[in-house]
Enzyme design. Structure first.
Site, short mmCIF file in Angstrom:
data_model
loop_
_atom_site.label_atom_id
_atom_site.label_comp_id
_atom_site.label_asym_id
_atom_site.label_seq_id
_atom_site.Cartn_x
_atom_site.Cartn_y
_atom_site.Cartn_z
N ASP A 23 -9.60 2.11 -12.74
CA ASP A 23 -10.21 0.80 -12.53
C ASP A 23 -11.68 0.80 -12.93
OD1 ASP A 23 -7.82 -0.20 -11.64
OD2 ASP A 23 -8.69 -1.23 -9.91
N ASP A 67 -16.28 13.36 -8.28
CA ASP A 67 -17.52 12.63 -8.03
C ASP A 67 -18.42 12.67 -9.26
OD1 ASP A 67 -17.40 15.32 -7.40
OD2 ASP A 67 -18.85 15.25 -5.77
N TYR A 78 -0.27 9.60 -2.05
CA TYR A 78 0.48 8.37 -1.78
C TYR A 78 1.92 8.67 -1.37
CZ TYR A 78 -3.37 5.98 -4.18
OH TYR A 78 -4.61 5.52 -4.55
N ASP A 107 -6.09 6.44 -9.87
CA ASP A 107 -6.09 5.04 -9.42
C ASP A 107 -7.52 4.50 -9.43
OD1 ASP A 107 -5.36 2.68 -8.33
OD2 ASP A 107 -4.69 3.45 -6.40
N LYS A 157 -10.94 18.03 -7.58
CA LYS A 157 -11.94 18.30 -6.54
C LYS A 157 -11.72 19.74 -6.10
CE LYS A 157 -15.23 16.79 -3.79
NZ LYS A 157 -16.59 16.52 -4.29
#
Ligand code: NAD
Length: 368
Positions: free
Chosen positions: A258, A230, A141, A254, A198
Protein backbone atom coordinates in the site's frame (compact mmCIF):
# COMPACT_ATOMS: atom_id res chain seq x y z
CA UNK A 1 -3.75 -23.11 -35.38
CA UNK A 2 -4.93 -20.41 -33.01
CA UNK A 3 -4.12 -20.79 -29.32
CA UNK A 4 -7.16 -20.64 -27.04
CA UNK A 5 -7.49 -19.37 -23.49
CA UNK A 6 -10.57 -19.64 -21.28
CA UNK A 7 -10.94 -16.64 -19.02
CA UNK A 8 -13.41 -16.52 -16.13
CA UNK A 9 -14.59 -12.93 -15.77
CA UNK A 10 -15.95 -11.82 -12.40
CA UNK A 11 -17.14 -8.21 -12.73
CA UNK A 12 -18.31 -7.99 -9.10
CA UNK A 13 -19.94 -4.71 -8.06
CA UNK A 14 -19.86 -0.95 -8.68
CA UNK A 15 -17.56 -0.09 -11.60
CA UNK A 16 -16.61 -3.80 -11.93
CA UNK A 17 -18.74 -4.42 -15.00
CA UNK A 18 -17.41 -1.37 -16.88
CA UNK A 19 -13.73 -2.02 -16.18
CA UNK A 20 -13.76 -5.78 -16.83
CA UNK A 21 -15.68 -5.28 -20.12
CA UNK A 22 -13.07 -2.68 -21.14
CA UNK A 23 -10.18 -5.03 -20.28
CA UNK A 24 -11.72 -7.94 -22.18
CA UNK A 25 -12.29 -5.75 -25.25
CA UNK A 26 -8.60 -4.76 -25.22
CA UNK A 27 -7.47 -8.32 -24.49
CA UNK A 28 -9.50 -9.74 -27.38
CA UNK A 29 -8.20 -7.11 -29.78
CA UNK A 30 -4.56 -7.62 -28.74
CA UNK A 31 -4.87 -11.41 -28.77
CA UNK A 32 -6.52 -11.67 -32.19
CA UNK A 33 -3.55 -9.77 -33.67
CA UNK A 34 -1.35 -12.60 -32.30
CA UNK A 35 -3.56 -15.45 -33.49
CA UNK A 36 -4.93 -16.14 -30.00
CA UNK A 37 -8.59 -16.75 -29.24
CA UNK A 38 -10.02 -15.59 -25.93
CA UNK A 39 -13.13 -17.33 -24.57
CA UNK A 40 -14.85 -15.68 -21.63
CA UNK A 41 -17.35 -16.92 -19.09
CA UNK A 42 -18.95 -14.42 -16.74
CA UNK A 43 -19.32 -15.46 -13.07
CA UNK A 44 -21.04 -13.75 -10.16
CA UNK A 45 -19.39 -12.83 -6.86
CA UNK A 46 -19.56 -10.18 -4.14
CA UNK A 47 -22.66 -8.08 -3.57
CA UNK A 48 -24.14 -9.15 -6.91
CA UNK A 49 -23.98 -12.78 -5.73
CA UNK A 50 -25.49 -11.91 -2.36
CA UNK A 51 -28.45 -10.33 -4.19
CA UNK A 52 -28.84 -13.31 -6.50
CA UNK A 53 -27.85 -16.33 -4.39
CA UNK A 54 -27.72 -15.07 -0.81
CA UNK A 55 -23.95 -15.59 -0.45
CA UNK A 56 -20.85 -13.77 -1.78
CA UNK A 57 -19.09 -16.71 -3.43
CA UNK A 58 -21.47 -19.34 -4.83
CA UNK A 59 -20.14 -22.82 -5.56
CA UNK A 60 -20.80 -22.23 -9.27
CA UNK A 61 -18.40 -19.27 -9.24
CA UNK A 62 -15.54 -21.00 -7.46
CA UNK A 63 -16.09 -24.08 -9.66
CA UNK A 64 -16.12 -21.96 -12.83
CA UNK A 65 -12.97 -20.13 -11.70
CA UNK A 66 -11.17 -23.45 -11.06
CA UNK A 67 -12.17 -24.72 -14.52
CA UNK A 68 -10.76 -21.65 -16.29
CA UNK A 69 -7.20 -20.90 -17.43
CA UNK A 70 -7.21 -17.57 -15.54
CA UNK A 71 -9.60 -15.28 -13.70
CA UNK A 72 -10.14 -11.55 -14.29
CA UNK A 73 -11.80 -9.79 -11.37
CA UNK A 74 -13.24 -6.25 -11.19
CA UNK A 75 -13.94 -5.40 -7.55
CA UNK A 76 -16.55 -6.26 -4.95
CA UNK A 77 -18.48 -4.42 -2.27
CA UNK A 78 -20.43 -1.23 -1.77
CA UNK A 79 -22.64 0.58 0.76
CA UNK A 80 -25.65 -1.54 -0.19
CA UNK A 81 -24.06 -4.53 1.61
CA UNK A 82 -22.39 -2.68 4.50
CA UNK A 83 -24.92 -4.00 7.00
CA UNK A 84 -24.61 -7.64 5.94
CA UNK A 85 -23.15 -9.85 8.70
CA UNK A 86 -19.32 -10.19 8.52
CA UNK A 87 -19.27 -13.82 7.31
CA UNK A 88 -21.45 -12.91 4.33
CA UNK A 89 -19.85 -9.61 3.32
CA UNK A 90 -18.97 -9.19 -0.39
CA UNK A 91 -15.23 -8.99 0.46
CA UNK A 92 -15.37 -12.62 1.68
CA UNK A 93 -15.53 -13.56 -2.00
CA UNK A 94 -11.93 -12.38 -2.47
CA UNK A 95 -10.63 -14.45 0.47
CA UNK A 96 -12.66 -17.44 -0.77
CA UNK A 97 -11.22 -17.13 -4.28
CA UNK A 98 -7.65 -16.84 -2.94
CA UNK A 99 -7.94 -19.91 -0.73
CA UNK A 100 -10.12 -21.87 -3.20
CA UNK A 101 -7.60 -21.36 -6.00
CA UNK A 102 -4.57 -21.82 -3.70
CA UNK A 103 -3.15 -18.40 -4.60
CA UNK A 104 -0.10 -17.97 -2.40
CA UNK A 105 1.77 -15.19 -4.24
CA UNK A 106 0.55 -11.67 -4.79
CA UNK A 107 2.48 -9.74 -7.40
CA UNK A 108 2.10 -5.99 -7.57
CA UNK A 109 4.08 -3.95 -10.09
CA UNK A 110 4.83 -0.40 -8.97
CA UNK A 111 5.48 1.79 -11.99
CA UNK A 112 5.27 5.50 -12.66
CA UNK A 113 3.86 5.93 -16.14
CA UNK A 114 5.42 8.58 -18.30
CA UNK A 115 3.40 11.77 -18.01
CA UNK A 116 1.98 10.77 -14.62
CA UNK A 117 5.07 11.61 -12.52
CA UNK A 118 3.14 14.44 -10.86
CA UNK A 119 0.74 11.83 -9.41
CA UNK A 120 3.51 10.80 -7.01
CA UNK A 121 3.57 12.51 -3.62
CA UNK A 122 7.40 12.37 -3.86
CA UNK A 123 9.15 15.54 -5.06
CA UNK A 124 11.57 13.84 -7.44
CA UNK A 125 10.31 10.27 -7.84
CA UNK A 126 12.71 9.39 -10.67
CA UNK A 127 12.09 6.29 -12.75
CA UNK A 128 10.19 3.91 -10.47
CA UNK A 129 9.72 0.39 -11.76
CA UNK A 130 9.70 -2.43 -9.24
CA UNK A 131 7.55 -5.40 -8.27
CA UNK A 132 6.43 -6.49 -4.81
CA UNK A 133 5.97 -10.23 -4.32
CA UNK A 134 3.87 -10.78 -1.19
CA UNK A 135 3.26 -14.17 0.42
CA UNK A 136 -0.52 -14.47 0.58
CA UNK A 137 -1.66 -17.58 2.43
CA UNK A 138 0.65 -17.93 5.44
CA UNK A 139 2.11 -15.89 8.29
CA UNK A 140 0.38 -14.07 11.08
CA UNK A 141 -3.01 -13.82 9.34
CA UNK A 142 -3.26 -17.60 9.37
CA UNK A 143 -1.26 -18.58 12.49
CA UNK A 144 -2.80 -19.69 15.76
CA UNK A 145 -4.52 -16.84 17.59
CA UNK A 146 -6.83 -16.35 20.52
CA UNK A 147 -7.47 -14.73 23.86
CA UNK A 148 -6.55 -16.13 27.27
CA UNK A 149 -9.07 -15.09 29.86
CA UNK A 150 -7.92 -13.69 33.16
CA UNK A 151 -7.40 -16.64 35.55
CA UNK A 152 -6.54 -19.22 32.83
CA UNK A 153 -3.79 -21.54 34.00
CA UNK A 154 -0.80 -21.66 31.64
CA UNK A 155 2.26 -23.92 32.25
CA UNK A 156 4.28 -20.90 33.38
CA UNK A 157 1.67 -19.35 35.62
CA UNK A 158 -1.83 -17.93 35.85
CA UNK A 159 -2.91 -15.18 33.46
CA UNK A 160 -3.60 -11.89 35.18
CA UNK A 161 -5.82 -9.80 32.90
CA UNK A 162 -6.72 -10.98 29.42
CA UNK A 163 -4.00 -11.87 26.88
CA UNK A 164 -4.60 -11.72 23.12
CA UNK A 165 -2.11 -13.33 20.75
CA UNK A 166 -1.40 -13.94 17.05
CA UNK A 167 1.43 -16.10 15.75
CA UNK A 168 3.65 -15.72 12.71
CA UNK A 169 4.09 -19.24 11.33
CA UNK A 170 5.94 -20.17 8.14
CA UNK A 171 7.13 -23.53 6.86
CA UNK A 172 10.26 -23.92 4.75
CA UNK A 173 8.08 -25.05 1.87
CA UNK A 174 5.90 -21.93 2.02
CA UNK A 175 8.94 -19.66 2.06
CA UNK A 176 10.86 -21.49 -0.66
CA UNK A 177 7.99 -21.48 -3.15
CA UNK A 178 7.50 -17.70 -2.87
CA UNK A 179 11.27 -17.06 -2.94
CA UNK A 180 11.48 -19.05 -6.17
CA UNK A 181 8.80 -16.91 -7.80
CA UNK A 182 10.70 -13.79 -6.74
CA UNK A 183 14.12 -15.04 -7.90
CA UNK A 184 12.64 -16.14 -11.25
CA UNK A 185 11.02 -12.72 -11.70
CA UNK A 186 14.29 -10.97 -10.85
CA UNK A 187 16.07 -13.08 -13.50
CA UNK A 188 13.66 -11.74 -16.13
CA UNK A 189 14.22 -8.15 -14.98
CA UNK A 190 17.20 -6.20 -13.62
CA UNK A 191 18.43 -9.15 -11.50
CA UNK A 192 18.14 -7.53 -8.10
CA UNK A 193 16.08 -9.08 -5.29
CA UNK A 194 15.36 -7.41 -1.95
CA UNK A 195 14.16 -9.61 0.90
CA UNK A 196 12.24 -7.62 3.50
CA UNK A 197 12.07 -9.18 6.98
CA UNK A 198 12.65 -8.47 10.66
CA UNK A 199 15.46 -10.95 11.16
CA UNK A 200 16.98 -8.94 14.03
CA UNK A 201 13.91 -9.81 16.15
CA UNK A 202 11.80 -12.60 14.63
CA UNK A 203 12.83 -16.26 14.45
CA UNK A 204 10.60 -16.82 11.41
CA UNK A 205 12.31 -13.92 9.62
CA UNK A 206 15.70 -15.53 10.25
CA UNK A 207 14.40 -18.63 8.46
CA UNK A 208 13.32 -16.45 5.50
CA UNK A 209 16.81 -14.90 5.40
CA UNK A 210 18.65 -18.24 5.61
CA UNK A 211 16.50 -19.79 2.90
CA UNK A 212 16.89 -16.74 0.63
CA UNK A 213 20.68 -16.89 1.02
CA UNK A 214 20.66 -20.62 0.29
CA UNK A 215 18.51 -20.16 -2.81
CA UNK A 216 20.70 -17.32 -4.06
CA UNK A 217 23.42 -19.94 -4.81
CA UNK A 218 21.07 -21.25 -7.54
CA UNK A 219 20.76 -17.71 -8.95
CA UNK A 220 24.36 -16.42 -9.05
CA UNK A 221 23.33 -13.59 -11.43
CA UNK A 222 20.80 -12.16 -8.98
CA UNK A 223 22.06 -9.66 -6.39
CA UNK A 224 20.31 -10.41 -3.08
CA UNK A 225 19.77 -7.53 -0.66
CA UNK A 226 18.22 -8.11 2.81
CA UNK A 227 16.46 -5.23 4.56
CA UNK A 228 14.66 -4.99 7.88
CA UNK A 229 11.07 -3.93 7.29
CA UNK A 230 11.38 -0.62 9.17
CA UNK A 231 14.37 0.32 7.06
CA UNK A 232 12.60 -0.88 3.87
CA UNK A 233 9.65 1.44 4.63
CA UNK A 234 12.12 4.36 4.66
CA UNK A 235 14.10 3.26 1.62
CA UNK A 236 10.90 2.95 -0.47
CA UNK A 237 10.49 6.68 0.01
CA UNK A 238 14.15 7.73 -0.20
CA UNK A 239 15.41 5.54 -3.08
CA UNK A 240 12.38 3.92 -4.80
CA UNK A 241 14.09 3.69 -8.17
CA UNK A 242 16.80 1.40 -6.76
CA UNK A 243 14.38 -1.51 -6.23
CA UNK A 244 13.71 -4.22 -8.80
CA UNK A 245 11.91 -7.16 -7.10
CA UNK A 246 10.93 -7.12 -3.41
CA UNK A 247 9.83 -10.34 -1.68
CA UNK A 248 8.26 -10.44 1.74
CA UNK A 249 5.80 -12.06 4.13
CA UNK A 250 2.04 -11.60 4.19
CA UNK A 251 1.93 -8.91 6.89
CA UNK A 252 4.92 -6.86 5.72
CA UNK A 253 3.74 -7.19 2.11
CA UNK A 254 0.27 -5.97 2.99
CA UNK A 255 1.67 -2.79 4.49
CA UNK A 256 4.52 -2.12 2.05
CA UNK A 257 2.43 -2.73 -1.06
CA UNK A 258 0.00 0.00 0.00
CA UNK A 259 2.88 2.34 0.73
CA UNK A 260 4.36 1.55 -2.68
CA UNK A 261 0.97 2.05 -4.37
CA UNK A 262 0.86 5.57 -2.97
CA UNK A 263 4.35 6.39 -4.25
CA UNK A 264 3.06 6.11 -7.80
CA UNK A 265 -0.18 7.88 -7.00
CA UNK A 266 -3.17 7.09 -9.13
CA UNK A 267 -5.29 4.25 -7.73
CA UNK A 268 -7.08 3.57 -11.01
CA UNK A 269 -3.80 2.70 -12.75
CA UNK A 270 -2.42 -0.15 -10.66
CA UNK A 271 -2.78 -3.84 -11.63
CA UNK A 272 -2.08 -6.97 -9.59
CA UNK A 273 -1.80 -10.72 -9.96
CA UNK A 274 -2.28 -13.52 -7.46
CA UNK A 275 -0.86 -16.86 -8.46
CA UNK A 276 -0.53 -20.35 -7.02
CA UNK A 277 0.60 -23.74 -8.23
CA UNK A 278 1.87 -24.00 -11.78
CA UNK A 279 -0.88 -24.89 -14.24
CA UNK A 280 -3.64 -23.63 -11.93
CA UNK A 281 -5.57 -20.44 -12.76
CA UNK A 282 -4.30 -17.17 -11.31
CA UNK A 283 -6.42 -14.17 -10.33
CA UNK A 284 -5.81 -10.79 -11.97
CA UNK A 285 -7.41 -7.58 -10.70
CA UNK A 286 -6.85 -3.84 -10.26
CA UNK A 287 -5.86 -2.83 -6.73
CA UNK A 288 -8.73 -0.37 -6.26
CA UNK A 289 -12.23 -1.10 -4.93
CA UNK A 290 -15.63 -0.97 -6.60
CA UNK A 291 -15.85 2.87 -6.55
CA UNK A 292 -19.64 2.93 -6.03
CA UNK A 293 -19.59 6.76 -6.15
CA UNK A 294 -18.88 6.73 -9.89
CA UNK A 295 -20.43 3.38 -10.94
CA UNK A 296 -22.40 3.34 -14.20
CA UNK A 297 -21.36 6.89 -15.16
CA UNK A 298 -18.63 6.16 -17.74
CA UNK A 299 -16.13 7.77 -15.34
CA UNK A 300 -14.10 4.75 -14.17
CA UNK A 301 -10.45 4.46 -15.15
CA UNK A 302 -10.16 1.00 -16.74
CA UNK A 303 -6.35 1.10 -17.15
CA UNK A 304 -5.55 -0.81 -13.92
CA UNK A 305 -7.79 -3.66 -15.11
CA UNK A 306 -6.44 -3.50 -18.66
CA UNK A 307 -2.88 -3.71 -17.25
CA UNK A 308 -4.01 -6.66 -15.08
CA UNK A 309 -5.08 -8.43 -18.28
CA UNK A 310 -1.60 -7.75 -19.68
CA UNK A 311 -0.08 -9.33 -16.55
CA UNK A 312 -2.32 -12.36 -17.10
CA UNK A 313 -0.99 -12.83 -20.61
CA UNK A 314 2.63 -12.58 -19.46
CA UNK A 315 2.52 -14.53 -16.18
CA UNK A 316 -0.10 -17.21 -16.92
CA UNK A 317 0.47 -17.85 -20.59
CA UNK A 318 3.96 -16.51 -21.36
CA UNK A 319 2.43 -14.31 -24.10
CA UNK A 320 5.01 -11.56 -23.78
CA UNK A 321 4.14 -9.96 -27.11
CA UNK A 322 0.47 -9.53 -26.24
CA UNK A 323 1.34 -8.23 -22.77
CA UNK A 324 3.83 -5.76 -24.17
CA UNK A 325 1.46 -4.56 -26.88
CA UNK A 326 -1.23 -3.80 -24.28
CA UNK A 327 1.21 -2.01 -21.96
CA UNK A 328 2.62 -0.04 -24.85
CA UNK A 329 -0.87 0.95 -26.02
CA UNK A 330 -1.62 2.24 -22.49
CA UNK A 331 1.63 4.25 -22.55
CA UNK A 332 0.76 5.75 -25.95
CA UNK A 333 -2.76 6.60 -24.83
CA UNK A 334 -1.47 8.47 -21.78
CA UNK A 335 1.21 10.18 -23.87
CA UNK A 336 -1.52 11.44 -26.22
CA UNK A 337 -2.98 13.33 -23.24
CA UNK A 338 -6.14 11.32 -22.65
CA UNK A 339 -7.08 11.09 -18.96
CA UNK A 340 -10.02 9.78 -16.93
CA UNK A 341 -11.28 11.92 -14.05
CA UNK A 342 -9.05 10.35 -11.39
CA UNK A 343 -5.86 11.37 -13.24
CA UNK A 344 -6.90 14.61 -15.00
CA UNK A 345 -4.91 16.74 -12.58
CA UNK A 346 -1.78 15.01 -13.77
CA UNK A 347 0.38 16.15 -16.66
CA UNK A 348 0.69 19.12 -18.97
CA UNK A 349 -2.65 20.91 -18.81
CA UNK A 350 -2.41 22.12 -22.44
CA UNK A 351 -2.23 18.59 -23.71
CA UNK A 352 -4.60 16.82 -21.29
CA UNK A 353 -8.13 15.86 -22.35
CA UNK A 354 -10.76 14.45 -20.00
CA UNK A 355 -12.51 11.37 -21.42
CA UNK A 356 -14.71 8.55 -20.13
CA UNK A 357 -14.19 4.80 -19.68
CA UNK A 358 -15.45 3.97 -23.18
CA UNK A 359 -13.34 6.62 -24.93
CA UNK A 360 -10.05 5.74 -23.20
CA UNK A 361 -10.68 2.02 -23.89
CA UNK A 362 -11.25 2.77 -27.58
CA UNK A 363 -8.02 4.78 -27.67
CA UNK A 364 -6.04 1.91 -26.10
CA UNK A 365 -7.40 -0.46 -28.76
CA UNK A 366 -6.49 1.99 -31.53
CA UNK A 367 -3.00 2.28 -30.08
CA UNK A 368 -2.37 -1.49 -29.99
N1 NAD B 1 -10.48 -6.02 -4.24
C1 NAD B 1 -11.66 -5.48 -4.03
O1 NAD B 1 -12.66 -5.94 -4.53
C2 NAD B 1 -11.78 -4.27 -3.14
C3 NAD B 1 -10.64 -3.54 -2.76
C4 NAD B 1 -10.82 -2.39 -2.00
C5 NAD B 1 -12.08 -2.00 -1.63
N2 NAD B 1 -13.16 -2.76 -1.99
C6 NAD B 1 -14.55 -2.35 -1.67
O2 NAD B 1 -14.93 -1.31 -2.57
C7 NAD B 1 -15.92 -0.47 -1.95
C8 NAD B 1 -15.52 0.97 -2.08
O3 NAD B 1 -14.31 1.16 -1.34
P1 NAD B 1 -13.51 2.53 -1.25
O4 NAD B 1 -14.39 3.66 -1.66
O5 NAD B 1 -12.85 2.57 0.07
O6 NAD B 1 -12.31 2.36 -2.29
P2 NAD B 1 -12.34 2.48 -3.88
O7 NAD B 1 -10.98 2.09 -4.33
O8 NAD B 1 -13.48 1.78 -4.46
O9 NAD B 1 -12.54 4.06 -4.15
C9 NAD B 1 -11.74 5.08 -3.54
C10 NAD B 1 -11.82 6.35 -4.41
O10 NAD B 1 -11.09 6.14 -5.61
C11 NAD B 1 -11.93 6.27 -6.74
N3 NAD B 1 -11.59 5.19 -7.68
C12 NAD B 1 -11.31 3.89 -7.37
N4 NAD B 1 -11.07 3.20 -8.48
C13 NAD B 1 -11.21 4.06 -9.50
C14 NAD B 1 -11.10 3.93 -10.92
N5 NAD B 1 -10.80 2.78 -11.51
N6 NAD B 1 -11.33 5.03 -11.68
C15 NAD B 1 -11.61 6.21 -11.12
N7 NAD B 1 -11.73 6.40 -9.80
C16 NAD B 1 -11.53 5.33 -9.00
C17 NAD B 1 -13.36 6.14 -6.24
O11 NAD B 1 -14.27 6.83 -7.07
C18 NAD B 1 -13.25 6.71 -4.84
O12 NAD B 1 -13.38 8.10 -4.89
C19 NAD B 1 -16.01 -0.96 -0.49
O13 NAD B 1 -17.13 -1.78 -0.37
C20 NAD B 1 -14.74 -1.74 -0.28
O14 NAD B 1 -14.87 -2.75 0.69
C21 NAD B 1 -13.04 -3.86 -2.75
Amino acid sequence: MAKKYNIAVIPGDGIGQEITSAAIEVLEAASSRNNIEIFTKELTAGGAAIDKFGLPLPQETIGGAKDSDAVLLGAVGGPKWDTVEPELRPERAILGLRSGLGLYANIRPVVIHEGLEAASPLKNPGKIDFIIVRELTGGIYFGKNGVYQSGDRLPDGTVKGKIAYDTEVYSEGEINRILKIAFDLAMKRRKKLTLVDKANVLVSSRMWRNLARQMSFDYPDVELECLYVDNAAMQLISRPSSFDVIVTSNLFGDILSDEAGQIVGSIGMLPSASIGEEGKPGLFEPIHGSAPDIAGQNRANPLGTILSAAMMMRIMFGEEEVAYSIENAVRKTLASGLRTGDITFVGDSNNVKLVGTAEITKAVIENL
